[in-house]
Design an enzyme around this catalytic site. Structure first.
Site, PDB file in Angstrom:
ATOM      1  N   TRP A  74      63.231  27.570   3.893  1.00 13.41           N
ATOM      2  CA  TRP A  74      64.984  27.100   4.175  1.00 13.41           C
ATOM      3  C   TRP A  74      64.072  26.732   5.397  1.00 13.41           C
ATOM      4  O   TRP A  74      64.765  25.724   6.086  1.00 13.41           O
ATOM      5  CB  TRP A  74      65.406  28.226   4.206  1.00 13.41           C
TER       6      TRP A  74
ATOM      7  N   ASP B 142      70.414  29.271  11.356  1.00 16.91           N
ATOM      8  CA  ASP B 142      71.016  29.552  10.123  1.00 16.91           C
ATOM      9  C   ASP B 142      70.817  30.681   9.806  1.00 16.91           C
ATOM     10  O   ASP B 142      69.630  31.267   9.597  1.00 16.91           O
ATOM     11  CB  ASP B 142      70.216  28.596   9.280  1.00 16.91           C
TER      12      ASP B 142
ATOM     13  N   LYS C  46      76.447  35.234   0.836  1.00 18.83           N
ATOM     14  CA  LYS C  46      75.589  35.983   0.332  1.00 18.83           C
ATOM     15  C   LYS C  46      76.751  37.479   1.352  1.00 18.83           C
ATOM     16  O   LYS C  46      76.743  37.898   0.095  1.00 18.83           O
ATOM     17  CB  LYS C  46      74.402  36.002   1.814  1.00 18.83           C
TER      18      LYS C  46
HETATM   19  N1  PMP Z   1      69.264  28.654   4.336  1.00 24.01           N
HETATM   20  C1  PMP Z   1      69.431  29.843   4.101  1.00 24.01           C
HETATM   21  C2  PMP Z   1      68.398  30.593   5.041  1.00 24.01           C
HETATM   22  C3  PMP Z   1      69.104  30.306   2.383  1.00 24.01           C
HETATM   23  O1  PMP Z   1      69.156  31.471   1.822  1.00 24.01           O
HETATM   24  C4  PMP Z   1      70.137  29.467   1.222  1.00 24.01           C
HETATM   25  C5  PMP Z   1      70.445  29.438   0.159  1.00 24.01           C
HETATM   26  N2  PMP Z   1      69.931  30.202  -0.034  1.00 24.01           N
HETATM   27  C6  PMP Z   1      70.047  27.985   2.644  1.00 24.01           C
HETATM   28  C7  PMP Z   1      70.078  28.002   3.409  1.00 24.01           C
HETATM   29  C8  PMP Z   1      71.165  26.999   1.422  1.00 24.01           C
HETATM   30  O2  PMP Z   1      72.280  27.236   1.434  1.00 24.01           O
HETATM   31  P1  PMP Z   1      73.275  26.140   0.436  1.00 24.01           P
HETATM   32  O3  PMP Z   1      72.815  26.443  -1.267  1.00 24.01           O
HETATM   33  O4  PMP Z   1      74.509  27.111   0.591  1.00 24.01           O
HETATM   34  O5  PMP Z   1      73.138  24.810   0.795  1.00 24.01           O
END
Ligand code: PMP
Length: 357
Positions: free
Chosen positions: A101, A169, A193
């Site tokens: 991420w 994040d 989540k």
């Molecule tokens: N950052 C993290 C730490 C994530 O776990 C996720 C999704 N699993 C995201 C960003 C991306 O999120 P989104 O699908 O809401 O764009």
């Protein structure tokens, strides 16, 4: 109907009480004779829904008054770009690379400025949180990922970035533990989540940082303009925001973030204790940094991992397959996963080990 135990990384388990309340109110919200999905976002009723979600978040995380709370669209992924669009352009930012991420956030930020990777754990397959980042004195901000959902590593303490705003994040661990929000310039998280259904992203932004953002962005990615309209520049994801409000009310009734943190520590320890005592299961994260939200582990072979997934699914334990990019197994045990679910998983893991080692 027999509900299953949902270990998916996200969209993830939601509290049963919340879904039942939403079910009860689905056809007639607040005596309106209409569903929450059918009423105007400009109505008094919806105004109360969004104000309630903001107020609950503020109380639960003890968010100081000089921060704004936004509910936006586009997921955490849009924030990867929106943050540098608003705060970086032309300048330099430090990013800490802890995994999949953080890597995505870095890639997007590079479109807008000079990105310095101040620390990385790529050398060991992102299995730990790198210490002592090499921070730049002229960075506009420092970005980190508090919990890497795929790799299963999590910050315990955050680096001191002095006067440089820290941006985090927190998609996969918001509301799972106590937090000193004043350490951060900006926090963002997709809801799917620990907070609610997919479709809404919460941003907590310090007001002076928000005021410093540029004007020459398209309106929907301008924090200042979004905040001025209470996240309602356009039609917001009303239903998702409503569920977030219910989840946060549920969290308050559970004793708030402090109680949840204690419960999350206990739940994670139940699985890690088994892994640590076992020659059969192997945790993939450095024990110092392992996540209390996403427990990643391997079995002695890929064949056994496949068998583990098949048999656990049959036993009503759903979503234990690791992310396709890393393989292995992963148990996501967010706030709404009851202790009983983790106990059932640990019992299954013990039995599987006895039968297959
Ligand atoms: N950052 C993290 C730490 C994530 O776990 C996720 C999704 N699993 C995201 C960003 C991306 O999120 P989104 O699908 O809401 O764009």
């Amino acid at each position: 109907m027999q509900r299953k135990y949902n270990f998916y990384a996200g969209p993830a388990i939601l509290p049963l009480e919340v879904m039942k309340k939403a079910q009860d109110e689905l056809l007639d919200f607040n005596g309106t004779g209409l569903s929450i999905m059918e009423i105007s976002h400009r109505s008094k009723d919806f105004g109360q829904v969004i104000d309630n979600a903001v107020a609950r978040a503020k109380i639960l995380l003890n968010i100081p008054d000089h921060y704004s709370i936004l509910f936006l669209q586009g997921g955490a992924t849009l924030q990867f770009g929106m943050i540098p669009m608003n705060l970086l352009r032309g300048g330099r930012a430090d990013y800490i690379n802890t995994g999949a991420w953080a890597t995505k956030a870095i890639k997007e930020a590079r479109l807008f400025g000079d990105v310095h990777v101040a620390a990385s754990s790529e050398d060991k397959n992102f299995s730990y949180i790198p210490r002592d980042p090499d921070l730049s004195s002229d960075a506009r901000y420092v970005h980190l990922t508090s919990n890497e959902t795929i790799g299963g590593i999590q910050y315990r303490d955050f680096p001191d970035t002095g006067n440089v705003p820290l941006v985090a994040d927190m998609s996969s661990d918001i509301f799972s533990r106590q937090l000193d929000v004043s350490q951060f310039g900006l926090i963002y998280c997709g809801a799917q989540k620990n907070m609610g259904p997919a479709g809404v992203t919460m941003v907590i932004i310090r007001d002076d940082l928000m005021q410093s953002t540029r004007d020459d962005t398209t309106t929907m990615v301008n924090y200042r303009k979004l905040a001025a309209k209470n996240s309602m520049l356009n039609t917001p994801p009303c239903f998702a925001i409503y569920i977030v409000g219910l989840v946060l009310e549920w969290l308050e009734a559970q004793g708030g973030v402090a109680a949840m943190e204690e419960r999350n520590e206990q739940k994670a320890a139940m699985i890690y204790d088994l892994i640590d005592a076992s020659e059969f299961y192997r945790g993939t994260a450095d024990p110092r940094d392992r996540s209390r939200m996403n427990v990643t582990f391997r079995l002695p072979s890929e064949e056994l991992e496949q068998k583990f997934i098949q048999e656990s699914t049959r036993a009503g334990l759903i979503g234990l397959k690791g992310h396709r990019s890393v393989g292995g197994c992963r148990a996501s045990i967010y706030n709404a996963m009851p202790r009983e679910g983790v106990k059932t998983l640990v019992g299954f893991m013990k039995e599987f080990q006895d039968q297959n080692q």
